[in-house]
Each structure stands twice: as structure tokens, then as C-alpha cells.
Scaffold this motif. Sequence first.
Motif, PDB file in Angstrom:
ATOM      1  N   LEU A  27      67.657  97.773  79.680  1.00 46.49           N
ATOM      2  CA  LEU A  27      66.504  98.268  80.425  1.00 46.49           C
ATOM      3  C   LEU A  27      65.416  98.754  79.478  1.00 46.49           C
ATOM      4  O   LEU A  27      64.222  98.507  79.702  1.00 46.49           O
ATOM      5  N   GLY A  28      65.830  99.427  78.411  1.00 45.53           N
ATOM      6  CA  GLY A  28      64.849  99.893  77.435  1.00 45.53           C
ATOM      7  C   GLY A  28      64.111  98.744  76.771  1.00 45.53           C
ATOM      8  O   GLY A  28      62.902  98.815  76.537  1.00 45.53           O
ATOM      9  N   GLN A  29      64.829  97.671  76.476  1.00 48.60           N
ATOM     10  CA  GLN A  29      64.198  96.500  75.868  1.00 48.60           C
ATOM     11  C   GLN A  29      63.215  95.839  76.832  1.00 48.60           C
ATOM     12  O   GLN A  29      62.154  95.362  76.430  1.00 48.60           O
ATOM     13  N   LEU A  30      63.562  95.828  78.117  1.00 47.41           N
ATOM     14  CA  LEU A  30      62.684  95.214  79.108  1.00 47.41           C
ATOM     15  C   LEU A  30      61.410  96.016  79.331  1.00 47.41           C
ATOM     16  O   LEU A  30      60.398  95.468  79.771  1.00 47.41           O
ATOM     17  N   LEU A  31      61.470  97.305  79.032  1.00 45.08           N
ATOM     18  CA  LEU A  31      60.308  98.169  79.265  1.00 45.08           C
ATOM     19  C   LEU A  31      59.447  98.350  78.019  1.00 45.08           C
ATOM     20  O   LEU A  31      58.521  99.147  78.023  1.00 45.08           O
ATOM     21  N   ARG A  32      59.748  97.621  76.964  1.00 48.47           N
ATOM     22  CA  ARG A  32      58.947  97.709  75.747  1.00 48.47           C
ATOM     23  C   ARG A  32      57.582  97.051  75.933  1.00 48.47           C
ATOM     24  O   ARG A  32      57.418  96.132  76.729  1.00 48.47           O
ATOM     25  N   CYS A  33      56.631  97.518  75.147  1.00 49.19           N
ATOM     26  CA  CYS A  33      55.275  96.947  75.210  1.00 49.19           C
ATOM     27  C   CYS A  33      55.285  95.471  74.852  1.00 49.19           C
ATOM     28  O   CYS A  33      54.517  94.683  75.422  1.00 49.19           O
ATOM     29  N   SER A  34      56.146  95.099  73.916  1.00 53.84           N
ATOM     30  CA  SER A  34      56.205  93.699  73.510  1.00 53.84           C
ATOM     31  C   SER A  34      56.634  92.798  74.670  1.00 53.84           C
ATOM     32  O   SER A  34      56.187  91.651  74.773  1.00 53.84           O
ATOM     33  N   GLN A  35      57.478  93.322  75.547  1.00 54.51           N
ATOM     34  CA  GLN A  35      57.909  92.553  76.714  1.00 54.51           C
ATOM     35  C   GLN A  35      56.736  92.330  77.672  1.00 54.51           C
ATOM     36  O   GLN A  35      56.552  91.240  78.210  1.00 54.51           O
ATOM     37  N   PHE A  36      55.930  93.370  77.870  1.00 56.38           N
ATOM     38  CA  PHE A  36      54.773  93.243  78.752  1.00 56.38           C
ATOM     39  C   PHE A  36      53.734  92.287  78.156  1.00 56.38           C
ATOM     40  O   PHE A  36      53.108  91.509  78.876  1.00 56.38           O
ATOM     41  N   LYS A  37      53.553  92.353  76.837  1.00 50.51           N
ATOM     42  CA  LYS A  37      52.624  91.428  76.192  1.00 50.51           C
ATOM     43  C   LYS A  37      53.088  89.991  76.355  1.00 50.51           C
ATOM     44  O   LYS A  37      52.295  89.079  76.590  1.00 50.51           O
ATOM     45  N   GLU A  38      54.399  89.791  76.234  1.00 51.64           N
ATOM     46  CA  GLU A  38      54.959  88.452  76.389  1.00 51.64           C
ATOM     47  C   GLU A  38      54.702  87.897  77.783  1.00 51.64           C
ATOM     48  O   GLU A  38      54.549  86.687  77.963  1.00 51.64           O
ATOM     49  N   SER A  39      54.646  88.796  78.772  1.00 55.03           N
ATOM     50  CA  SER A  39      54.441  88.356  80.158  1.00 55.03           C
ATOM     51  C   SER A  39      53.090  87.694  80.365  1.00 55.03           C
ATOM     52  O   SER A  39      52.906  86.947  81.327  1.00 55.03           O
ATOM     53  N   PHE A  40      52.148  87.968  79.477  1.00 57.37           N
ATOM     54  CA  PHE A  40      50.790  87.450  79.676  1.00 57.37           C
ATOM     55  C   PHE A  40      50.413  86.367  78.673  1.00 57.37           C
ATOM     56  O   PHE A  40      49.239  86.020  78.540  1.00 57.37           O
ATOM     57  N   THR A  41      51.394  85.842  77.974  1.00 55.86           N
ATOM     58  CA  THR A  41      51.115  84.704  77.099  1.00 55.86           C
ATOM     59  C   THR A  41      50.961  83.438  77.937  1.00 55.86           C
ATOM     60  O   THR A  41      51.580  83.307  78.997  1.00 55.86           O
ATOM     61  N   LEU A  42      50.144  82.530  77.458  1.00 57.66           N
ATOM     62  CA  LEU A  42      49.908  81.285  78.184  1.00 57.66           C
ATOM     63  C   LEU A  42      50.878  80.214  77.701  1.00 57.66           C
ATOM     64  O   LEU A  42      51.127  80.073  76.505  1.00 57.66           O
ATOM     65  N   SER A  43      51.412  79.471  78.645  1.00 60.22           N
ATOM     66  CA  SER A  43      52.340  78.392  78.320  1.00 60.22           C
ATOM     67  C   SER A  43      51.596  77.067  78.272  1.00 60.22           C
ATOM     68  O   SER A  43      50.471  76.946  78.774  1.00 60.22           O
ATOM     69  N   VAL A  44      52.246  76.079  77.696  1.00 65.36           N
ATOM     70  CA  VAL A  44      51.684  74.730  77.642  1.00 65.36           C
ATOM     71  C   VAL A  44      52.100  73.983  78.909  1.00 65.36           C
ATOM     72  O   VAL A  44      53.283  73.957  79.262  1.00 65.36           O
ATOM     73  N   GLN A  45      51.146  73.398  79.595  1.00 62.84           N
ATOM     74  CA  GLN A  45      51.447  72.626  80.794  1.00 62.84           C
ATOM     75  C   GLN A  45      52.158  71.330  80.404  1.00 62.84           C
ATOM     76  O   GLN A  45      51.650  70.564  79.583  1.00 62.84           O
ATOM     77  N   PRO A  46      53.338  71.054  80.987  1.00 63.50           N
ATOM     78  CA  PRO A  46      54.025  69.806  80.653  1.00 63.50           C
ATOM     79  C   PRO A  46      53.240  68.572  81.104  1.00 63.50           C
ATOM     80  O   PRO A  46      53.295  67.531  80.462  1.00 63.50           O
ATOM     81  N   SER A  47      52.513  68.696  82.231  1.00 62.89           N
ATOM     82  CA  SER A  47      51.690  67.591  82.708  1.00 62.89           C
ATOM     83  C   SER A  47      50.693  68.124  83.721  1.00 62.89           C
ATOM     84  O   SER A  47      51.034  68.376  84.876  1.00 62.89           O
ATOM     85  N   LEU A  48      49.465  68.322  83.266  1.00 60.58           N
ATOM     86  CA  LEU A  48      48.432  68.839  84.158  1.00 60.58           C
ATOM     87  C   LEU A  48      48.166  67.870  85.302  1.00 60.58           C
ATOM     88  O   LEU A  48      47.855  68.273  86.426  1.00 60.58           O
ATOM     89  N   ARG A  49      48.329  66.586  85.028  1.00 60.95           N
ATOM     90  CA  ARG A  49      48.086  65.585  86.065  1.00 60.95           C
ATOM     91  C   ARG A  49      49.073  65.735  87.227  1.00 60.95           C
ATOM     92  O   ARG A  49      48.692  65.597  88.399  1.00 60.95           O
ATOM     93  N   LEU A  50      50.331  66.023  86.916  1.00 59.61           N
ATOM     94  CA  LEU A  50      51.332  66.191  87.970  1.00 59.61           C
ATOM     95  C   LEU A  50      51.055  67.440  88.796  1.00 59.61           C
ATOM     96  O   LEU A  50      51.232  67.444  90.010  1.00 59.61           O
ATOM     97  N   HIS A  51      50.633  68.520  88.141  1.00 61.55           N
ATOM     98  CA  HIS A  51      50.252  69.729  88.868  1.00 61.55           C
ATOM     99  C   HIS A  51      49.044  69.456  89.761  1.00 61.55           C
ATOM    100  O   HIS A  51      48.985  69.894  90.916  1.00 61.55           O
ATOM    101  N   PHE A  52      48.078  68.743  89.205  1.00 60.30           N
ATOM    102  CA  PHE A  52      46.852  68.402  89.948  1.00 60.30           C
ATOM    103  C   PHE A  52      47.197  67.609  91.206  1.00 60.30           C
ATOM    104  O   PHE A  52      46.701  67.910  92.298  1.00 60.30           O
ATOM    105  N   LEU A  53      48.052  66.622  91.058  1.00 59.54           N
ATOM    106  CA  LEU A  53      48.396  65.769  92.194  1.00 59.54           C
ATOM    107  C   LEU A  53      49.175  66.538  93.252  1.00 59.54           C
ATOM    108  O   LEU A  53      48.920  66.388  94.449  1.00 59.54           O
ATOM    109  N   ALA A  54      50.133  67.377  92.834  1.00 54.40           N
ATOM    110  CA  ALA A  54      50.917  68.156  93.797  1.00 54.40           C
ATOM    111  C   ALA A  54      50.011  69.090  94.598  1.00 54.40           C
ATOM    112  O   ALA A  54      50.152  69.217  95.825  1.00 54.40           O
ATOM    113  N   GLY A  55      49.072  69.739  93.912  1.00 52.09           N
ATOM    114  CA  GLY A  55      48.133  70.603  94.617  1.00 52.09           C
ATOM    115  C   GLY A  55      47.253  69.836  95.579  1.00 52.09           C
ATOM    116  O   GLY A  55      46.976  70.296  96.694  1.00 52.09           O
TER     117      GLY A  55
END
Length: 383
Positions: A27-55
Motif C-alpha cells: 500500500l505504501g508503494q502504491l501511494l508514492r508520488c512516483s506511482q501517481f506520476k506513472e499514472s499520467f505517462t502517455l503510452s504508444v498506440q498500437p494502431s491508431l487506425r484501429l482505434h479510429f475505426l472502432a470509434g
Amino acid sequence: MKTKQPRPSGAKQNDSEMTGARRMDALGQLLRCSQFKESFTLSVQPSLRLHFLAGLQAATTAVISLALFQLSPWAYLLGFAVLGAPVALFGRFATRRRRTPLVFQCALLQVGAVFVMSVASWLMEPVVARLVILALLSGLFFFISIGARLGMPGPLIFVFAASASMGTPTSWQAIIEQTSATGVVAGLAVLICYLTEIVRVQVDDGIPFQMPLQSLRDRMLAAARVVAGAAAAMLLALALSASHPGWAAVGLVAVMQGSDLRINMNRAVQRTIGTACGALIAWPILAQHPSVWVMISILAFFMFVTEIIIGWNYALGQLSVTPMALIMSQLPTPNAITVAVVPERILDTLLGAAVAIAIAVLCSTLADRMHLANHRYGKKTGP
């Protein structure tokens, strides 16, 4: 010159075990600032075209079906018709041969969610009894989604449909009507996905953003945790006089879809912050008391945008998911739109996320906590 003797590997392992073995450590590790910072990192889209089409498929389904329902004698079923459109979001990373059967399977699950919850609401007057049924359905859909490899958005769509069907039907005919409305639109979603399958890029049979396939015993235990957590979150919401306690179950399932403690916490932070910010977008929209046609247009827009941005970060997706969900909840009563649902959505999401993290930590195994500790301290645990 005296050289430093290497530390025995066993000592290093013992230190790591002592760091992450206890639940309080996790629980202490989950409440660290580094964990919160990690929550807002951007990921690489595996295929923007597939997301676009599904939407685009989901938004097209919503526009066509809701417009037809609004112009028909069954306009009062708009709130249930809209529940069929999100079926088009499934299977975006499946092969062409697998996509249509998968979407059809999800359509059946969506219709089943509306039917079962509608019948339960008709037969059971106490609200607590309905919440128990919804909690059981949450665990069932969680179990099915993992075993059937449905991929994103997973059981969340089915739980949301069930929670939206908790109002008391007036008759058996009303149950058939609202279930049929969902079924017709879900069928349209399957058809649109089938007709536009040719424009999808070929993909492997792997499905990203999915929990790893577990043993039957592990899946049953995970489903049981979801049932217990959903019941606790909804009862807390009910105790706080929330008018939509089912939303707490939706928030809990969204967080517990994560494959490990770290992802659970990331989704909890992302969903809570994203929902709060999304509520600020929804508030002025609902305050204008938009017409049904305006709500349909905005709903389709958000449905499309969500699939474009949610792959980068789950919190970004909540910026459009929240207004979309609130508009969907207002469609059955367009003449009685209220902004009171906005702060309640935030409260229910917070309750669901908090209970999900509590359940995840309390029910975690030593291996779960060691995986979190190894990640936190930079030790590779496997591929």
C-alpha cells in the motif's frame, strides 16, 4: 587496494522480500508520488487506425439507431437503445475472421445484462436486493470476459448496461421492449462492424490491453473479489444517499481489470482524476438542457473521441467517457435534465476506485506484492 566484496544474491533477495512482502508495504508503494506520476505517462498506440475505426463504428451505430428511435413511436426507449452501440468497440485487435463472432457474442452479453437486470428489478422491490444481483452480474461478466478473451473495453460495458437497467419496469411488456431496443441496436452494431471489416488492417490474433489468461480457479477467485468489492462499493454509495449506486460498481470493475497491483492503482488514479475533469466538461452541457437531437450529436462525438485518446492514457479517455455516460443516463428523461448527477458521478467513481484498491491489496498474494516491489525497485521479474 581492498576491493568491495559482492553482496550474496540471497541477501539481496531477502531485502527485496522484506520490502514487498507485507500488505502495508504494498500500500505504501502504491501511494508514492512516483506511482501517481506513472499514472499520467502517455503510452504508444498500437494502431491508431484501429482505434479510429472502432470509434467511428460505434458513433455511426449510435447516430443511425438513436435518430430512428427518436422519429419512431418508441422514442421513450432511447435510454435502452443507446446501450447497444458500445458493442462495436469490441474486437478491434482481433483478426478479421474472429471480429464479427466476437462482436456478436458481446451483443448477446449486452442484451443479457439488460434483460436479467430488468427482470430482477421487476421482481425485487428492495434496492439492496437489486444491488446484490448487480454485484453478482459484475463478477459473472468479469469471469466471462477473461475466459472468452473479449479484450477491451471488457466487462465494463456489460456492468454499465446492467446498472442502467435498475429502474423498476412497469410490466413484462416493458421488459421485452427495453431488452429488444438494446438488442436491435446491438444487432446494428454487429452489422456495421461486419460491413466495414474490409477496411480494417490485418492484425495478429493477440489482443492488447487484456488481462492474461488465468486458470479456472484464479478466474473464479478474481470474480469473487469483484462481487465482494462491487457489493461493498454500492452499499457505501447507497449509505451516502447516492441515487445511482450502480455507478460505484462500474468504477470498481474498471479498476480491477488491471492485471496487477500497479496497473490497478494506475487505473484508480486515472479514472478518478479523469472523471472529475470530465465532469467539468459535462456540467455546462447539461446545464444548457440540450434537446434530444443535440444530446445524440454530442454523444456520438464523445463516443468517437474516446476511442482516439483512451489508448494514450486512460485518464484522457475519461474526459470524454464521463460526459458520454452522463448524457446516456439523461436520454430517458430529456425534459428533466439535471446537473445533480455530475457530482454524484465523481463520488461513485471515487468510492469504486477506493474499494477496488482496498480489495486488490487485501486479497493480493505474496507473488503479487513481490511483483510490485520488484517493479518499484527496478528488478526484472520476467518477460
